[in-house]
Design a protein around this motif. Structure first.
Motif, PDB file in Angstrom:
ATOM      1  N   ILE A  58      36.653   0.978  18.677  1.00  0.00           N
ATOM      2  CA  ILE A  58      37.655   1.831  19.327  1.00  0.00           C
ATOM      3  C   ILE A  58      36.930   2.879  19.989  1.00  0.00           C
ATOM      4  N   ASP A  59      37.273   3.219  21.348  1.00  0.00           N
ATOM      5  CA  ASP A  59      36.866   4.577  22.105  1.00  0.00           C
ATOM      6  C   ASP A  59      38.189   5.273  22.413  1.00  0.00           C
ATOM      7  N   TRP A  60      38.010   6.271  21.505  1.00  0.00           N
ATOM      8  CA  TRP A  60      39.052   7.152  21.660  1.00  0.00           C
ATOM      9  C   TRP A  60      39.360   7.674  22.781  1.00  0.00           C
ATOM     10  N   SER A  61      38.647   8.172  23.467  1.00  0.00           N
ATOM     11  CA  SER A  61      38.943   8.729  24.895  1.00  0.00           C
ATOM     12  C   SER A  61      39.396   7.631  25.804  1.00  0.00           C
ATOM     13  N   LYS A  62      39.627   6.387  25.438  1.00  0.00           N
ATOM     14  CA  LYS A  62      40.242   5.315  26.196  1.00  0.00           C
ATOM     15  C   LYS A  62      41.279   4.818  25.514  1.00  0.00           C
ATOM     16  N   THR A  63      42.017   5.522  24.571  1.00  0.00           N
ATOM     17  CA  THR A  63      42.983   5.003  23.732  1.00  0.00           C
ATOM     18  C   THR A  63      44.234   6.129  24.059  1.00  0.00           C
ATOM     19  N   ARG A  64      45.303   5.309  24.078  1.00  0.00           N
ATOM     20  CA  ARG A  64      46.529   6.037  23.973  1.00  0.00           C
ATOM     21  C   ARG A  64      47.429   5.610  22.893  1.00  0.00           C
ATOM     22  N   ILE A  65      48.045   6.495  22.475  1.00  0.00           N
ATOM     23  CA  ILE A  65      48.856   6.440  20.880  1.00  0.00           C
ATOM     24  C   ILE A  65      50.507   6.707  21.567  1.00  0.00           C
ATOM     25  N   PHE A  66      51.145   5.827  21.262  1.00  0.00           N
ATOM     26  CA  PHE A  66      52.621   5.876  21.454  1.00  0.00           C
ATOM     27  C   PHE A  66      53.403   5.893  20.468  1.00  0.00           C
ATOM     28  N   PHE A  67      54.615   6.027  20.126  1.00  0.00           N
ATOM     29  CA  PHE A  67      55.431   5.992  18.970  1.00  0.00           C
ATOM     30  C   PHE A  67      56.562   4.767  19.066  1.00  0.00           C
ATOM     31  N   ALA A  68      56.433   3.877  18.111  1.00  0.00           N
ATOM     32  CA  ALA A  68      57.471   2.859  18.266  1.00  0.00           C
ATOM     33  C   ALA A  68      58.748   3.563  17.746  1.00  0.00           C
ATOM     34  N   ASP A  69      58.862   4.456  17.038  1.00  0.00           N
ATOM     35  CA  ASP A  69      60.067   5.238  16.960  1.00  0.00           C
ATOM     36  C   ASP A  69      59.691   6.593  16.389  1.00  0.00           C
ATOM     37  N   GLU A  97      46.136  14.758  25.065  1.00  0.00           N
ATOM     38  CA  GLU A  97      46.934  14.188  26.045  1.00  0.00           C
ATOM     39  C   GLU A  97      46.813  12.827  25.899  1.00  0.00           C
ATOM     40  N   ASN A  98      46.067  12.025  25.060  1.00  0.00           N
ATOM     41  CA  ASN A  98      46.057  10.697  24.960  1.00  0.00           C
ATOM     42  C   ASN A  98      47.353  10.228  23.732  1.00  0.00           C
ATOM     43  N   VAL A  99      47.775  11.233  23.110  1.00  0.00           N
ATOM     44  CA  VAL A  99      48.855  11.113  22.185  1.00  0.00           C
ATOM     45  C   VAL A  99      50.263  11.325  22.795  1.00  0.00           C
ATOM     46  N   VAL A 100      51.060  10.275  23.175  1.00  0.00           N
ATOM     47  CA  VAL A 100      52.328  10.451  23.907  1.00  0.00           C
ATOM     48  C   VAL A 100      53.402  10.482  22.926  1.00  0.00           C
ATOM     49  N   ALA A 101      53.796  11.731  22.628  1.00  0.00           N
ATOM     50  CA  ALA A 101      54.933  12.280  21.601  1.00  0.00           C
ATOM     51  C   ALA A 101      56.042  12.174  22.209  1.00  0.00           C
ATOM     52  N   VAL A 102      57.215  12.070  21.181  1.00  0.00           N
ATOM     53  CA  VAL A 102      58.692  12.020  21.559  1.00  0.00           C
ATOM     54  C   VAL A 102      59.081  13.531  21.479  1.00  0.00           C
ATOM     55  N   ARG A 103      59.666  13.961  22.614  1.00  0.00           N
ATOM     56  CA  ARG A 103      59.941  15.643  22.480  1.00  0.00           C
ATOM     57  C   ARG A 103      61.418  15.683  21.709  1.00  0.00           C
ATOM     58  N   THR A 104      61.141  16.099  20.314  1.00  0.00           N
ATOM     59  CA  THR A 104      62.281  16.333  19.543  1.00  0.00           C
ATOM     60  C   THR A 104      63.007  17.474  19.538  1.00  0.00           C
ATOM     61  N   ASP A 105      62.500  18.479  20.513  1.00  0.00           N
ATOM     62  CA  ASP A 105      63.248  19.665  20.621  1.00  0.00           C
ATOM     63  C   ASP A 105      64.419  19.439  21.628  1.00  0.00           C
ATOM     64  N   LEU A 106      64.731  18.011  22.220  1.00  0.00           N
ATOM     65  CA  LEU A 106      65.688  17.939  23.162  1.00  0.00           C
ATOM     66  C   LEU A 106      66.877  17.009  22.062  1.00  0.00           C
ATOM     67  N   THR A 107      68.038  16.843  22.870  1.00  0.00           N
ATOM     68  CA  THR A 107      69.006  15.982  21.960  1.00  0.00           C
ATOM     69  C   THR A 107      68.529  14.648  21.965  1.00  0.00           C
ATOM     70  N   PRO A 108      68.848  13.841  21.022  1.00  0.00           N
ATOM     71  CA  PRO A 108      68.495  12.445  20.709  1.00  0.00           C
ATOM     72  C   PRO A 108      68.600  11.611  22.238  1.00  0.00           C
ATOM     73  N   LYS A 109      69.714  11.905  22.825  1.00  0.00           N
ATOM     74  CA  LYS A 109      69.748  11.203  24.055  1.00  0.00           C
ATOM     75  C   LYS A 109      68.827  11.712  25.279  1.00  0.00           C
ATOM     76  N   GLU A 110      68.650  13.004  25.440  1.00  0.00           N
ATOM     77  CA  GLU A 110      67.590  13.534  26.408  1.00  0.00           C
ATOM     78  C   GLU A 110      66.155  13.046  25.899  1.00  0.00           C
ATOM     79  N   ALA A 111      65.860  13.211  24.461  1.00  0.00           N
ATOM     80  CA  ALA A 111      64.501  12.656  24.263  1.00  0.00           C
ATOM     81  C   ALA A 111      64.288  11.202  24.388  1.00  0.00           C
ATOM     82  N   ALA A 112      65.286  10.371  24.408  1.00  0.00           N
ATOM     83  CA  ALA A 112      65.012   9.054  24.712  1.00  0.00           C
ATOM     84  C   ALA A 112      64.828   8.818  26.163  1.00  0.00           C
ATOM     85  N   ALA A 113      65.532   9.680  26.911  1.00  0.00           N
ATOM     86  CA  ALA A 113      65.450   9.393  28.404  1.00  0.00           C
ATOM     87  C   ALA A 113      64.119   9.868  28.783  1.00  0.00           C
ATOM     88  N   ASP A 114      63.753  11.167  28.123  1.00  0.00           N
ATOM     89  CA  ASP A 114      62.403  11.528  28.550  1.00  0.00           C
ATOM     90  C   ASP A 114      61.310  10.745  28.004  1.00  0.00           C
TER      91      ASP A 114
END
Length: 275
Positions: A58-69, A97-114
């Motif tokens: 695993i080359d962490w500089s070339k790894t992007r982490i997203f969240f399934a939920d 910047e390779n960790v793509v987090a959900v913006r939980t400061d938004l409403t749930p609907k806005e967070a999903a759209a974002d």
């Protein structure tokens, strides 16, 4: 589609094999596409995969982490999936910047759209495809959904996965890549989740679970097809996890320890790979 059952002699043996396999998937992904895109879930998974930071391949500089939920709580809250993985982020040295987090400061609907907008930025449509919408707009997915190199999924005692719960209308969602939920039967009630079109387009979907608490559930999630091969129970199942059925040419793996596999009938147990 290939469906497999991996059974570890212990949680540690399972974790060691998973780290090895994910390292191989990461290496292959970077060679093929220049990046390793992985979606992660919460629960006990961060603890099971605590050795992932040192995984060979695993080359962490070339790894992007997203969240399934993600739960709609601050990212430093004990219920946050982001918080659960923070140890990996710091010990692996993955760029922030390779960790793509959900913006939980938004409403749930806005967070999903974002979050869907973020996915569209990281997984642009093929050249010449004009179906991509504006950055904050959720449109029907005429272009193919994201294809994660690995989607690491859990399964709850009720058979839920991500934030897709039994009998919930979100089980029928087929246009959005990311959806919000305001009435989760498991607290916290507000969440953001990937949907089946994304999960089923994963190159490698891997369910990971350990312990006797999974034992009675696992035989209801798997079956043996008419061709003698292992397969998920499918869309007729009341259990959301069993409805994850990746596309042709993709791989679905159920990765458990002996305790979790202890109630599998002989015809399923015979098809397991041991580690």
């Amino acid at each position: 589609m290939t469906t497999t059952l991996l059974v570890g002699s212990s949680p540690d043996a399972l974790a060691t094999e998973l780290v090895k396999r994910l390292g191989a998937i990461a290496k292959e992904s970077v060679l093929a596409r220049g990046v390793f895109n992985v979606a992660v879930s919460g629960g006990s998974m961060p603890k099971i995969l605590s050795g992932l930071a040192q995984a060979e391949g695993i080359d962490w500089s070339k790894t992007r982490i997203f969240f399934a939920d993600e739960r709609c709580v601050p990212l430093d809250h004990s219920d946050s999936n982001y918080k659960a993985w923070e140890g990996l982020f710091s010990s692996s040295g993955i760029p922030a910047e390779n960790v793509v987090a959900v913006r939980t400061d938004l409403t749930p609907k806005e967070a999903a759209a974002d979050y869907e907008a973020k996915l569209r930025q990281h997984f642009p449509p093929p050249e010449g495809d004009s179906s991509a919408g504006g950055a904050a707009e959720i449109l029907p997915t005429a272009s193919p959904p994201p294809s994660f190199d690995a989607a690491l999924l859990g399964v709850g005692p009720d058979g839920h996965t991500c934030s897709l719960f039994p009998s919930h209308p979100l089980l029928e969602e087929r246009s959005k890549w990311v959806a919000h939920i305001e009435d989760s039967p498991k607290p916290p009630r507000q969440r953001v989740t990937l949907t089946y079109p994304v999960l089923n387009n994963s190159r490698n979907a891997m369910f990971i679970g350990t312990g006797e608490g999974k034992a009675s559930l696992l035989p209801q999630l798997l079956s043996v097809g008419t061709d003698g091969a292992l397969e998920s129970a499918g869309e007729s199942s009341p259990y959301p996890a069993a409805r994850v059925k990746v596309a042709e040419g993709r791989a679905l793996a159920w990765c458990v320890d002996e305790a979790a596999a202890s109630q599998c009938p002989p015809e399923i147990a015979a098809l397991a790979t041991k580690c």
